[in-house]
Motif scaffolding. Structure first.
Motif, PDB file in Angstrom:
ATOM      1  N   ILE A 195       1.012  -1.049  -0.219  1.00 23.04           N
ATOM      2  CA  ILE A 195       0.083  -0.005  -0.065  1.00 23.04           C
ATOM      3  C   ILE A 195       0.887   1.151  -0.011  1.00 23.04           C
ATOM      4  O   ILE A 195       1.683   1.288   0.915  1.00 23.04           O
ATOM      5  CB  ILE A 195      -1.117   0.143   1.101  1.00 23.04           C
ATOM      6  N   VAL A 196       0.816   2.295  -1.002  1.00 24.20           N
ATOM      7  CA  VAL A 196       2.044   3.045  -1.401  1.00 24.20           C
ATOM      8  C   VAL A 196       1.152   4.437  -1.301  1.00 24.20           C
ATOM      9  O   VAL A 196      -0.110   4.698  -1.618  1.00 24.20           O
ATOM     10  CB  VAL A 196       2.427   3.146  -2.734  1.00 24.20           C
ATOM     11  N   LEU A 197       1.817   5.417  -0.402  1.00 23.45           N
ATOM     12  CA  LEU A 197       1.139   6.685  -0.057  1.00 23.45           C
ATOM     13  C   LEU A 197       2.389   7.648   0.047  1.00 23.45           C
ATOM     14  O   LEU A 197       3.636   7.325   0.163  1.00 23.45           O
ATOM     15  CB  LEU A 197       0.421   6.754   1.057  1.00 23.45           C
ATOM     16  N   ALA A 198       2.009   8.961   0.268  1.00 22.85           N
ATOM     17  CA  ALA A 198       2.929  10.071   0.376  1.00 22.85           C
ATOM     18  C   ALA A 198       2.919  10.252   1.898  1.00 22.85           C
ATOM     19  O   ALA A 198       2.124  10.005   2.611  1.00 22.85           O
ATOM     20  CB  ALA A 198       2.544  11.538  -0.271  1.00 22.85           C
ATOM     21  N   ASN A 199       4.102  10.713   2.450  1.00 20.36           N
ATOM     22  CA  ASN A 199       4.088  11.032   3.863  1.00 20.36           C
ATOM     23  C   ASN A 199       4.852  12.207   4.128  1.00 20.36           C
ATOM     24  O   ASN A 199       5.866  12.715   3.853  1.00 20.36           O
ATOM     25  CB  ASN A 199       5.148   9.888   4.328  1.00 20.36           C
ATOM     26  N   GLY A 200       3.954  13.406   4.492  1.00 19.31           N
ATOM     27  CA  GLY A 200       4.085  14.649   4.880  1.00 19.31           C
ATOM     28  C   GLY A 200       4.390  14.743   6.355  1.00 19.31           C
ATOM     29  O   GLY A 200       5.392  14.577   6.869  1.00 19.31           O
ATOM     30  N   SER A 201       3.398  15.089   7.165  1.00 20.39           N
ATOM     31  CA  SER A 201       3.235  15.164   8.477  1.00 20.39           C
ATOM     32  C   SER A 201       2.978  13.872   9.424  1.00 20.39           C
ATOM     33  O   SER A 201       3.006  13.665  10.408  1.00 20.39           O
ATOM     34  CB  SER A 201       2.046  16.061   8.916  1.00 20.39           C
ATOM     35  N   SER A 202       3.045  12.739   8.346  1.00 18.10           N
ATOM     36  CA  SER A 202       3.311  11.440   9.128  1.00 18.10           C
ATOM     37  C   SER A 202       1.931  10.958   9.397  1.00 18.10           C
ATOM     38  O   SER A 202       1.865   9.638   9.871  1.00 18.10           O
ATOM     39  CB  SER A 202       4.284  11.226   9.944  1.00 18.10           C
ATOM     40  N   GLY A 203       0.836  11.440   9.756  1.00 19.22           N
ATOM     41  CA  GLY A 203      -0.448  11.143  10.142  1.00 19.22           C
ATOM     42  C   GLY A 203      -1.121   9.800   9.357  1.00 19.22           C
ATOM     43  O   GLY A 203      -1.738   8.942  10.087  1.00 19.22           O
ATOM     44  N   THR A 204      -0.939  10.056   8.147  1.00 19.54           N
ATOM     45  CA  THR A 204      -1.656   9.105   7.338  1.00 19.54           C
ATOM     46  C   THR A 204      -1.072   7.596   7.440  1.00 19.54           C
ATOM     47  O   THR A 204      -1.666   6.732   7.659  1.00 19.54           O
ATOM     48  CB  THR A 204      -1.625   9.297   5.727  1.00 19.54           C
ATOM     49  N   HIS A 205       0.323   7.563   7.319  1.00 21.50           N
ATOM     50  CA  HIS A 205       1.015   6.289   7.391  1.00 21.50           C
ATOM     51  C   HIS A 205       0.958   5.888   8.670  1.00 21.50           C
ATOM     52  O   HIS A 205       0.681   4.560   9.005  1.00 21.50           O
ATOM     53  CB  HIS A 205       2.648   6.489   6.850  1.00 21.50           C
ATOM     54  N   ALA A 206       1.089   6.715   9.719  1.00 23.67           N
ATOM     55  CA  ALA A 206       1.140   6.035  11.389  1.00 23.67           C
ATOM     56  C   ALA A 206      -0.358   5.677  11.544  1.00 23.67           C
ATOM     57  O   ALA A 206      -0.388   4.718  12.364  1.00 23.67           O
ATOM     58  CB  ALA A 206       1.143   7.430  12.111  1.00 23.67           C
ATOM     59  N   GLY A 207      -1.265   6.270  10.937  1.00 24.07           N
ATOM     60  CA  GLY A 207      -2.911   5.869  11.136  1.00 24.07           C
ATOM     61  C   GLY A 207      -2.869   4.236  10.513  1.00 24.07           C
ATOM     62  O   GLY A 207      -3.401   3.617  11.336  1.00 24.07           O
ATOM     63  N   LEU A 208      -2.537   4.259   9.447  1.00 24.50           N
ATOM     64  CA  LEU A 208      -2.576   2.919   8.750  1.00 24.50           C
ATOM     65  C   LEU A 208      -1.892   1.899   9.756  1.00 24.50           C
ATOM     66  O   LEU A 208      -2.313   0.883   9.770  1.00 24.50           O
ATOM     67  CB  LEU A 208      -2.117   3.059   7.561  1.00 24.50           C
ATOM     68  N   ALA A 209      -0.563   2.375   9.981  1.00 26.93           N
ATOM     69  CA  ALA A 209       0.170   1.351  10.926  1.00 26.93           C
ATOM     70  C   ALA A 209      -0.393   0.987  12.112  1.00 26.93           C
ATOM     71  O   ALA A 209      -0.402  -0.260  12.390  1.00 26.93           O
ATOM     72  CB  ALA A 209       1.531   1.923  11.025  1.00 26.93           C
ATOM     73  N   ALA A 210      -0.875   2.072  12.697  1.00 25.44           N
ATOM     74  CA  ALA A 210      -1.733   1.523  14.014  1.00 25.44           C
ATOM     75  C   ALA A 210      -3.045   0.741  13.599  1.00 25.44           C
ATOM     76  O   ALA A 210      -3.317  -0.205  14.629  1.00 25.44           O
ATOM     77  CB  ALA A 210      -2.334   2.755  14.725  1.00 25.44           C
ATOM     78  N   GLY A 211      -3.706   1.109  12.817  1.00 24.27           N
ATOM     79  CA  GLY A 211      -4.959   0.280  12.197  1.00 24.27           C
ATOM     80  C   GLY A 211      -4.645  -1.080  11.953  1.00 24.27           C
ATOM     81  O   GLY A 211      -5.167  -2.232  12.555  1.00 24.27           O
ATOM     82  N   PHE A 212      -3.577  -1.510  11.369  1.00 23.49           N
ATOM     83  CA  PHE A 212      -3.502  -2.898  10.726  1.00 23.49           C
ATOM     84  C   PHE A 212      -2.971  -3.406  12.009  1.00 23.49           C
ATOM     85  O   PHE A 212      -3.006  -4.701  12.143  1.00 23.49           O
ATOM     86  CB  PHE A 212      -2.245  -2.727   9.532  1.00 23.49           C
ATOM     87  N   THR A 213      -1.779  -2.716  12.714  1.00 25.66           N
ATOM     88  CA  THR A 213      -1.259  -3.528  13.992  1.00 25.66           C
ATOM     89  C   THR A 213      -2.740  -4.031  14.794  1.00 25.66           C
ATOM     90  O   THR A 213      -2.481  -5.064  15.441  1.00 25.66           O
ATOM     91  CB  THR A 213      -0.303  -2.815  14.755  1.00 25.66           C
ATOM     92  N   ALA A 214      -3.549  -2.991  15.074  1.00 24.49           N
ATOM     93  CA  ALA A 214      -4.502  -3.425  16.044  1.00 24.49           C
ATOM     94  C   ALA A 214      -5.288  -4.609  15.463  1.00 24.49           C
ATOM     95  O   ALA A 214      -5.773  -5.422  16.412  1.00 24.49           O
ATOM     96  CB  ALA A 214      -5.449  -2.435  15.925  1.00 24.49           C
ATOM     97  N   MET A 215      -5.219  -4.870  14.256  1.00 29.12           N
ATOM     98  CA  MET A 215      -6.238  -6.103  13.625  1.00 29.12           C
ATOM     99  C   MET A 215      -5.278  -6.985  13.332  1.00 29.12           C
ATOM    100  O   MET A 215      -5.775  -8.232  13.014  1.00 29.12           O
ATOM    101  CB  MET A 215      -6.676  -5.311  12.109  1.00 29.12           C
ATOM    102  N   GLY A 216      -3.837  -7.082  13.873  1.00 25.82           N
ATOM    103  CA  GLY A 216      -2.977  -8.325  13.475  1.00 25.82           C
ATOM    104  C   GLY A 216      -2.863  -8.431  12.335  1.00 25.82           C
ATOM    105  O   GLY A 216      -2.173  -9.510  11.979  1.00 25.82           O
ATOM    106  N   MET A 217      -2.645  -7.298  11.421  1.00 25.50           N
ATOM    107  CA  MET A 217      -2.292  -7.556   9.938  1.00 25.50           C
ATOM    108  C   MET A 217      -0.918  -7.014   9.752  1.00 25.50           C
ATOM    109  O   MET A 217      -0.272  -6.135  10.492  1.00 25.50           O
ATOM    110  CB  MET A 217      -3.292  -6.823   9.393  1.00 25.50           C
ATOM    111  N   ASP A 218      -0.340  -7.336   8.698  1.00 24.53           N
ATOM    112  CA  ASP A 218       1.057  -6.834   8.362  1.00 24.53           C
ATOM    113  C   ASP A 218       0.944  -5.408   8.147  1.00 24.53           C
ATOM    114  O   ASP A 218       0.544  -4.911   7.218  1.00 24.53           O
ATOM    115  CB  ASP A 218       1.361  -7.473   7.117  1.00 24.53           C
ATOM    116  N   THR A 219       1.882  -4.700   8.827  1.00 22.09           N
ATOM    117  CA  THR A 219       2.067  -3.141   8.809  1.00 22.09           C
ATOM    118  C   THR A 219       3.133  -3.098   7.731  1.00 22.09           C
ATOM    119  O   THR A 219       3.033  -1.653   7.189  1.00 22.09           O
ATOM    120  CB  THR A 219       2.410  -2.704  10.454  1.00 22.09           C
TER     121      THR A 219
END
Length: 345
Positions: A195-219
């Motif tokens: 899953i590819v995206l841009a990273n400026g203030s980091s919130g979008t990538h950080a949120g996805l990482a937190a969400g996938f981790t919470a679901m036990g999925m590959d971050t």
């Protein structure tokens, strides 16, 4: 999948700004032109009705929710002169009946009329925001906090959030989006390899990482391209923010080491400064799929993805998802750069 994980976010106040899940579309024409065998998809987070759409609305659902829960009447935030977050903050505050004040900093070295008067800043004014313009050396968040103190003395109740809405509360928007993607990819054979995206203030990538981790999925399959700071600095900010966001959702889990993948080869000369690769990538997407990418964020991320695909970095049959985060008004602010590029294309 989304239903299974709804309880993760039920305790957070949320102001509805989206009409529902954004679609995932396959880029058949682009695949044909590239001819690599890689399956390419785009998640259309630009297709949101409010304020011209864009990824910041996901963050603002939770930020405005918290502001309203606290009884606030004024939403204050910071950003660059052409900030998408500022534009959508102004639109969302108008929808919620709150006043909005934007602390905008001249962080991009552009002085042309298109950049200073068109694009997002034009829309900020139309949405009724009060704009405070600072030079690139001033601390915008410090100014915002001082402005909040002034408003408090006037009997107002301000809510302050920094650039990009990238606080742990704001990042809940993309933690929730991770559950949305997880449900949608059930229809994709083999799921998404990356899953590819841009990273400026980091919130979008950080949120996805937190969400996938919470679901036990590959971050680690989330890969972002740094467009504001170096890859090293961006990676640390993303990891710290992902950990803080995850702690709001599930204190029993943590972000695994070496799972925050940030690439720095598309930054160019700096934030908001066009690169030849970005200009070419925006034209490629427009001329194959009729889709418009912004020049600051997704344009650079897509340039990185094209480079990967063309170099054979992905296996035949891999499914790659590009997160299209919006920012269309930025194209009009960068009219001179595209005009120059089109002359030589």
């Amino acid at each position: 999948m989304t239903t299974q994980y709804e309880s993760l976010f039920q305790r957070f106040r949320r102001t509805q700004l989206l009409e529902g899940p954004t679609p995932i579309q396959r880029l058949h024409r682009l695949e044909h032109v590239l001819g690599t065998g890689v399956r390419l998809f785009v998640k259309r987070d630009d297709l949101m009705g409010l304020g011209g759409g864009g990824n910041k609305l996901r963050k603002l659902e939770f930020l405005l929710g918290e502001a309203i829960e606290q009884g606030c009447d004024t939403f204050i935030t910071t950003g660059g002169l052409q900030s998408n977050h500022a534009r959508l903050s102004a639109a969302s505050a108008a929808r919620a009946g709150l006043a909005c004040e934007l602390i905008l900093t001249e962080v991009v070295p552009r002085t042309d009329v298109a950049y200073r008067r068109n694009g997002n800043i034009l829309l900020d004014e139309i949405f009724g925001a009060r704009i405070h313009l600072l030079d690139g050396m001033e601390n915008a968040l410090y100014f915002a906090d001082e402005r909040a103190e002034v408003l408090k003395k006037e009997g107002r109740r301000p809510y302050v959030v920094g650039a990009g809405g990238s606080s742990p509360v704001g990042c809940l928007g993309y933690a929730a989006c991770a559950t949305e993607i997880a449900e949608q990819e059930l229809a994709i054979d083999g799921g998404f390899a990356h899953i590819v995206l841009a990273n400026g203030s980091s919130g979008t990538h950080a949120g996805l990482a937190a969400g996938f981790t919470a679901m036990g999925m590959d971050t680690a399959r989330v890969r972002s391209y740094a467009v504001l700071n170096t890859a090293e600095k961006t990676q640390k900010t993303t990891r710290d923010l992902a950990s803080a966001t995850l702690s709001l959702i599930d204190t029993t889990k943590s972000i695994a080491p070496n799972t925050i993948d940030v690439v720095g080869n598309q930054l160019g000369d700096g934030y908001g400064i066009p690169t030849p690769a970005m200009l070419s990538a925006v034209r490629t997407m427009a001329r194959t799929e009729g889709l418009l990418l912004d020049p600051v964020y997704t344009g650079k991320a897509f340039a990185g993805l094209l480079s990967e695909v063309n170099s054979g970095a992905h296996r035949d049959g891999d499914a790659i998802l590009l997160l299209m985060t919006g920012g269309l008004p930025g194209l009009f602010a960068y009219q001179p750069a595209f005009e120059d590029a089109l002359r030589v294309s």
